[in-house]
Design a protein around this motif. Structure first.
Motif, PDB file in Angstrom:
ATOM      1  N   MET A 154       0.846  -1.181   0.000  1.00 23.47           N
ATOM      2  CA  MET A 154       0.000   0.000   0.000  1.00 23.47           C
ATOM      3  C   MET A 154       0.885   1.235   0.000  1.00 23.47           C
ATOM      4  SD  MET A 154      -3.089   0.796   2.568  1.00 23.47           S
ATOM      5  CE  MET A 154      -3.007   2.359   3.388  1.00 23.47           C
ATOM      6  N   LYS A 155       0.811   2.003  -1.068  1.00 20.37           N
ATOM      7  CA  LYS A 155       1.666   3.177  -1.179  1.00 20.37           C
ATOM      8  C   LYS A 155       1.029   4.421  -0.575  1.00 20.37           C
ATOM      9  CE  LYS A 155       4.135   1.612  -5.202  1.00 20.37           C
ATOM     10  NZ  LYS A 155       4.563   1.879  -6.547  1.00 20.37           N
ATOM     11  N   ASP A 156      -0.285   4.414  -0.436  1.00 20.22           N
ATOM     12  CA  ASP A 156      -0.973   5.598   0.058  1.00 20.22           C
ATOM     13  C   ASP A 156      -1.361   5.392   1.525  1.00 20.22           C
ATOM     14  OD1 ASP A 156      -2.150   8.042   0.114  1.00 20.22           O
ATOM     15  OD2 ASP A 156      -3.969   7.427  -0.930  1.00 20.22           O
ATOM     16  N   HIS A 157      -0.657   6.067   2.433  1.00 21.16           N
ATOM     17  CA  HIS A 157      -0.879   5.901   3.864  1.00 21.16           C
ATOM     18  C   HIS A 157      -1.617   7.093   4.475  1.00 21.16           C
ATOM     19  CE1 HIS A 157       1.625   2.376   3.920  1.00 21.16           C
ATOM     20  NE2 HIS A 157       2.584   3.039   3.297  1.00 21.16           N
ATOM     21  N   ARG A 158      -2.343   7.827   3.654  1.00 17.61           N
ATOM     22  CA  ARG A 158      -3.015   9.022   4.159  1.00 17.61           C
ATOM     23  C   ARG A 158      -4.004   8.706   5.268  1.00 17.61           C
ATOM     24  NH1 ARG A 158      -5.711  11.741  -0.743  1.00 17.61           N
ATOM     25  NH2 ARG A 158      -6.370   9.603  -0.945  1.00 17.61           N
ATOM     26  N   ILE A 159      -4.762   7.633   5.123  1.00 25.07           N
ATOM     27  CA  ILE A 159      -5.783   7.303   6.118  1.00 25.07           C
ATOM     28  C   ILE A 159      -5.130   6.952   7.455  1.00 25.07           C
ATOM     29  CG2 ILE A 159      -7.604   5.662   6.717  1.00 25.07           C
ATOM     30  CD1 ILE A 159      -8.283   5.577   3.719  1.00 25.07           C
ATOM     31  N   TRP A 204       3.067   3.492  15.522  1.00 28.52           N
ATOM     32  CA  TRP A 204       4.500   3.788  15.532  1.00 28.52           C
ATOM     33  C   TRP A 204       5.317   2.501  15.648  1.00 28.52           C
ATOM     34  CZ3 TRP A 204       7.606   6.019  20.139  1.00 28.52           C
ATOM     35  CH2 TRP A 204       8.849   6.461  19.707  1.00 28.52           C
ATOM     36  N   ILE A 205       4.863   1.566  16.466  1.00 29.03           N
ATOM     37  CA  ILE A 205       5.591   0.314  16.661  1.00 29.03           C
ATOM     38  C   ILE A 205       5.441  -0.614  15.458  1.00 29.03           C
ATOM     39  CG2 ILE A 205       5.645  -1.798  18.051  1.00 29.03           C
ATOM     40  CD1 ILE A 205       4.878   0.017  20.463  1.00 29.03           C
ATOM     41  N   VAL A 206       4.232  -0.709  14.894  1.00 33.66           N
ATOM     42  CA  VAL A 206       3.930  -1.702  13.870  1.00 33.66           C
ATOM     43  C   VAL A 206       4.288  -1.238  12.455  1.00 33.66           C
ATOM     44  CG1 VAL A 206       2.031  -3.008  12.814  1.00 33.66           C
ATOM     45  CG2 VAL A 206       2.142  -2.734  15.287  1.00 33.66           C
ATOM     46  N   ALA A 207       4.199   0.050  12.185  1.00 40.13           N
ATOM     47  CA  ALA A 207       4.378   0.556  10.815  1.00 40.13           C
ATOM     48  C   ALA A 207       5.787   0.300  10.298  1.00 40.13           C
ATOM     49  CB  ALA A 207       4.071   2.046  10.764  1.00 40.13           C
ATOM     50  N   LYS A 208       5.857   0.018   9.018  1.00 40.21           N
ATOM     51  CA  LYS A 208       7.144  -0.200   8.351  1.00 40.21           C
ATOM     52  C   LYS A 208       7.597   1.046   7.593  1.00 40.21           C
ATOM     53  CE  LYS A 208       7.293  -4.810   8.977  1.00 40.21           C
ATOM     54  NZ  LYS A 208       7.043  -4.981  10.375  1.00 40.21           N
ATOM     55  N   ASP A 209       6.633   1.812   7.103  1.00 42.40           N
ATOM     56  CA  ASP A 209       6.940   2.997   6.305  1.00 42.40           C
ATOM     57  C   ASP A 209       7.476   4.117   7.199  1.00 42.40           C
ATOM     58  OD1 ASP A 209       5.699   5.736   4.986  1.00 42.40           O
ATOM     59  OD2 ASP A 209       6.405   4.282   3.490  1.00 42.40           O
ATOM     60  N   PRO A 210       8.601   4.758   6.837  1.00 42.39           N
ATOM     61  CA  PRO A 210       9.170   5.822   7.676  1.00 42.39           C
ATOM     62  C   PRO A 210       8.266   7.054   7.796  1.00 42.39           C
ATOM     63  CG  PRO A 210      10.588   5.372   5.765  1.00 42.39           C
ATOM     64  CD  PRO A 210       9.455   4.423   5.706  1.00 42.39           C
ATOM     65  N   ALA A 243       6.931   8.478  11.321  1.00 40.78           N
ATOM     66  CA  ALA A 243       7.150   9.871  11.714  1.00 40.78           C
ATOM     67  C   ALA A 243       5.845  10.553  12.100  1.00 40.78           C
ATOM     68  CB  ALA A 243       7.834  10.631  10.580  1.00 40.78           C
ATOM     69  N   ASN A 244       4.787  10.313  11.333  1.00 41.44           N
ATOM     70  CA  ASN A 244       3.494  10.912  11.658  1.00 41.44           C
ATOM     71  C   ASN A 244       2.921  10.341  12.946  1.00 41.44           C
ATOM     72  OD1 ASN A 244       2.700  12.931   9.663  1.00 41.44           O
ATOM     73  ND2 ASN A 244       2.913  11.260   8.209  1.00 41.44           N
ATOM     74  N   ALA A 245       3.088   9.048  13.177  1.00 43.55           N
ATOM     75  CA  ALA A 245       2.599   8.437  14.409  1.00 43.55           C
ATOM     76  C   ALA A 245       3.357   8.977  15.624  1.00 43.55           C
ATOM     77  CB  ALA A 245       2.725   6.926  14.339  1.00 43.55           C
ATOM     78  N   LYS A 246       4.658   9.165  15.479  1.00 46.65           N
ATOM     79  CA  LYS A 246       5.458   9.724  16.573  1.00 46.65           C
ATOM     80  C   LYS A 246       5.035  11.152  16.871  1.00 46.65           C
ATOM     81  CE  LYS A 246      10.242  10.581  17.881  1.00 46.65           C
ATOM     82  NZ  LYS A 246      11.643  10.518  17.427  1.00 46.65           N
TER      83      LYS A 246
END
Length: 101
Positions: free
Chosen positions: A1-6, A27-33, A37-40
């Motif tokens: 999934m390239k679109d992580h806006r949601i 933040w823990i589970v996501a692979k995309d940087p 960053a947004n979760a942090k």
């Protein structure tokens, strides 16, 4: 999934329904940087209102033992105003994340 806006948007929106918990999990589970960053960032936004609530509880407990001074009331009021502004700002960023291209 390239679109992580949601996922990015909900990390900020979770200040309403699952503060601290949802962005921490993302933040823990996501692979995309970018998502990390947004979760942090969302997590930091969620900590300030949480700390304000804890501070208020401590101040209320102290007020039973001591007289609740005007300075303490002003401090609590300023913290709640700051928390309100931070929550509105987090919602605004969440909306920006959802409509980003």
């Amino acid at each position: 999934m390239k679109d992580h806006r949601i996922l990015n948007g909900f990390a900020y929106f979770s200040v309403i329904f699952a503060p601290v918990i949802f962005p921490s999990i993302v933040w823990i589970v996501a692979k995309d940087p970018t998502v990390k960053a947004n979760a942090k960032s969302a997590l930091i936004f969620h900590l300030i209102p949480g700390i304000t609530v804890l501070f208020t509880i401590v101040m209320m407990r102290i007020s039973y033992l001591l007289d609740f001074s005007t300075g303490q009331m002003v401090a609590v009021s300023v913290l709640y105003l700051l928390s309100f502004v931070i929550i509105i700002h987090a919602l605004f960023i969440g909306i920006k994340q959802l409509i980003a291209k």
